[in-house]
Design an enzyme around this catalytic site. Structure first.
Site, PDB file in Angstrom:
ATOM      1  N   SER A 134       0.831  -1.196   0.000  1.00 15.87           N
ATOM      2  CA  SER A 134       0.000   0.000   0.000  1.00 15.87           C
ATOM      3  C   SER A 134       0.870   1.253   0.000  1.00 15.87           C
ATOM      4  O   SER A 134       2.034   1.228   0.420  1.00 15.87           O
ATOM      5  CB  SER A 134      -0.894   0.009   1.248  1.00 15.87           C
ATOM      6  N   TYR A 147      -2.685   0.445  10.531  1.00 14.44           N
ATOM      7  CA  TYR A 147      -2.668  -0.006   9.132  1.00 14.44           C
ATOM      8  C   TYR A 147      -1.310   0.272   8.496  1.00 14.44           C
ATOM      9  O   TYR A 147      -0.714  -0.612   7.869  1.00 14.44           O
ATOM     10  CB  TYR A 147      -3.775   0.689   8.355  1.00 14.44           C
TER      11      TYR A 147
END
Length: 282
Positions: A134, A147
């Site tokens: 990501s 995250y």
């Protein structure tokens, strides 16, 4: 390239669902998995093999699931570690359970699934491992620490794996997408929101959550375009034909801008502090 067999985690929506559609257009075979097989039951109409797989299960359980997958076609050529989860909240508000869940799904889950597949690929001296990283593996947005932390950790784990397995004929691809238009931000199963109990954080945290709500369904990235490129890279065709295939593949203009800015900032600091940095050597 010959027909490939793909095993994909997290196929109920988003990138996972798009992967299945794209791979089928290539004439390849798909073993699609999900925590809840009922959510992907419709894929069987397209000749897709369905398996229940929860990346948070034990290593023993996942070993058995992968063994069952191997019985379908006798091999797995490509593993796509796609299943993911995002926990939000400030450092002071996020509970230890939230952190453990975040890392269990985004880091330890892919590790367990990959460990189950690796002996098979190692024995065949071939195979491709795909990991969905990501933009958050490069930049830690506020209130997104769990995250980002999990994606930063995945980056390091996968980079290490690359060097371990490349001599064995196993390819590794780490994909770092930016903000793509999936249901990731609207799914109760994929998004965890910690309650803010600290006054100093309440207002900025609510602003952040408001941003996520407004962003949902408005992300700039086209998932179909992304998985097409990933499939090209895996199969070394289309946009990747005759190209030097990268280990780390950035996708999305926002990801490009973020990574470019961070790299430039890091190089600037290194240049300014080079003498001091090197002065610590014996």
């Amino acid at each position: 390239m010959a027909q490939l067999v793909w095993l994909i985690t997290g196929c109920s929506s988003g990138f996972g669902s798009a992967f299945v559609s794209e791979i089928l257009t290539r004439g390849d075979l798909v073993i699609a998995t999900s925590r809840n097989v009922d959510k992907i039951a419709h894929l069987s109409q397209s000749g897709v093999t369905l398996l229940q797989l929860d990346v948070s299960n034990s290593q023993e359980s996942l070993d058995k699931t992968v063994a069952a997958a191997l019985e379908v076609y006798g091999r797995i050529d490509v593993l796509v570690n796609n299943a993911g989860y995002i926990a939000t909240g400030s450092w002071e508000d996020v509970k230890e359970h939230d952190l453990v869940t975040q890392f269990d799904i985004n880091v330890f889950g892919p590790v367990r699934v990959t460990k189950a597949v690796l002996p098979h690929m190692r024995a065949r001296k071939q195979g491709t491992l795909v990991f969905m990283g990501s933009r958050s593996g490069w930049y830690g947005d506020p209130f997104c620490g769990p995250y980002s932390g999990s994606k930063f950790a995945l980056e390091g784990m996968v980079e290490s794996l690359r060097w371990e397995t490349a001599p064995l004929g196993i390819r590794t691809l780490l994909v770092d997408p930016g903000r793509f238009r999936t249901g990731f931000l609207s799914s109760a199963g994929n998004l965890g929101i910690a309650e803010s109990k600290v006054d100093d954080y309440k207002e900025p945290y609510q602003t952040f959550l408001g941003y996520l709500a407004a962003e949902d369904g408005q992300q700039p990235g086209d998932v179909a375009k992304a998985v097409k490129i990933i499939a090209d890279v895996v199969r070394r065709e289309g946009s990747a034909k005759d190209a030097e295939v990268p280990f780390r593949l950035l996708l999305g203009s926002d990801c490009f801008d973020t990574v470019k800015e961070k790299c430039e900032e890091t190089l600037k600091v290194m240049k300014q502090w080079e003498g001091i940095i090197k002065s610590t050597d014996l």
